[in-house]
Design an enzyme around this catalytic site. Sequence first.
Site: not given
Ligand code: SAH
Ligand code: SF4
Length: 348
Positions: A87, A100, A107, A111, A114, A331
Amino acid sequence: MPTRYDLDRDALAALLAGEPRYRVDQVWDGLHRQLAEPADLTTLPKVLRARLDEELPAALHPVAESATRDGSTVKWLFGLDGGARVETVLMHYRDRTTVCVSTQAGCAMGCGFCATGQAGFQRNLTTGEIVEQVVLASRRARDGGRRLGNVVFMGMGEPLANYDRVWPAVVRIHEDLGLSARHLTLSTVGLVPGIRRLAAEELPVNLAVSLHAANDDLRNELVPINKRYPLTVLMGACADYLRAKGRRLSFEWALIDGTNDRLSDARELAELARSLPLPAHVNLIPLNPTPGYRTRGTHPDGVKLFRQRLEDLGVNATVRRNRGVDIDAACGQLAARVELGRKQDQRR
Ligand code: SAH
Ligand code: SF4
């Protein structure tokens, strides 16, 4: 087969061997400056146009597009070669327009909060697949009378885990699409070797570090890669990046109800932010709901309070609006619907 933005100038020259030399510049400028499709490069002879159309295929195949009612946020779902989906989100603000972009399909960082992490890793995007997201967004912005000014690498995937394809995309976006390095932001979960490589590059891009926790116990839980690169190591790399670039970096902090929004969290975060040679700026964002994570985001009152606490402790903090929540474009929500769609497809 390489797609149209996978080729660098030399590869394009090789493809155009036998044509007059100036064709290389014509095609290159057409693709990057005019944001044109090969088939629309009317300055080229028809036969050549047709050949390029075939030999320089598009990387991104639109599967779905959604927009918020006011049109300020547009999200595309693209199909890629091999069936993966990613996306891209275009956001218009009063004074700027930002895209974005995704850097991986899925990934591997795991995490739990996410949606992309929940889906697991599929594959790295190529340089061309990353650049083309920016080109399509830029074209759309232009058609709407706006100018794309900023690129954030905050879509699906961990940019620094795909460094060898992401960095050439950054350079191309800077040199050929003409966006200033100061308007490009890489967001990382904290891959220290990648941060160190970035520090050695010439272009001074912005670095955002997704912190979410300021002590190792909690961060190990929220962001598993912290076990490999714990906070002292990560902060060392951040400090070196800052010294190399002379620019402030930012910490991302998704506020999770009762988990990382307590007074003690604000204190620990403020201490880390102020431990850098230039204090980090903190971006707060209430956690967006995802299908695989039960805890909710902090209530808006709690978000305000947390921000105020940071300010009182001498740290600048901004609350990011949850852009695009209503179209699942916020995000960490990217891909949530995609996966749901897949499961429904499988059931059919
Ligand atoms: N992998 C990279 C970039 C993609 S994620 C990273 O982790 O930084 C982009 C941002 O979205 C990151 O700061 C991540 O922690 C945040 N993010 C992921 N899941 C989220 C959620 N459910 N609510 C709010 N922010 C989230
Ligand atoms: Fe990967 Fe999501 Fe963690 Fe960013 S926040 S490193 S996209 S698992």
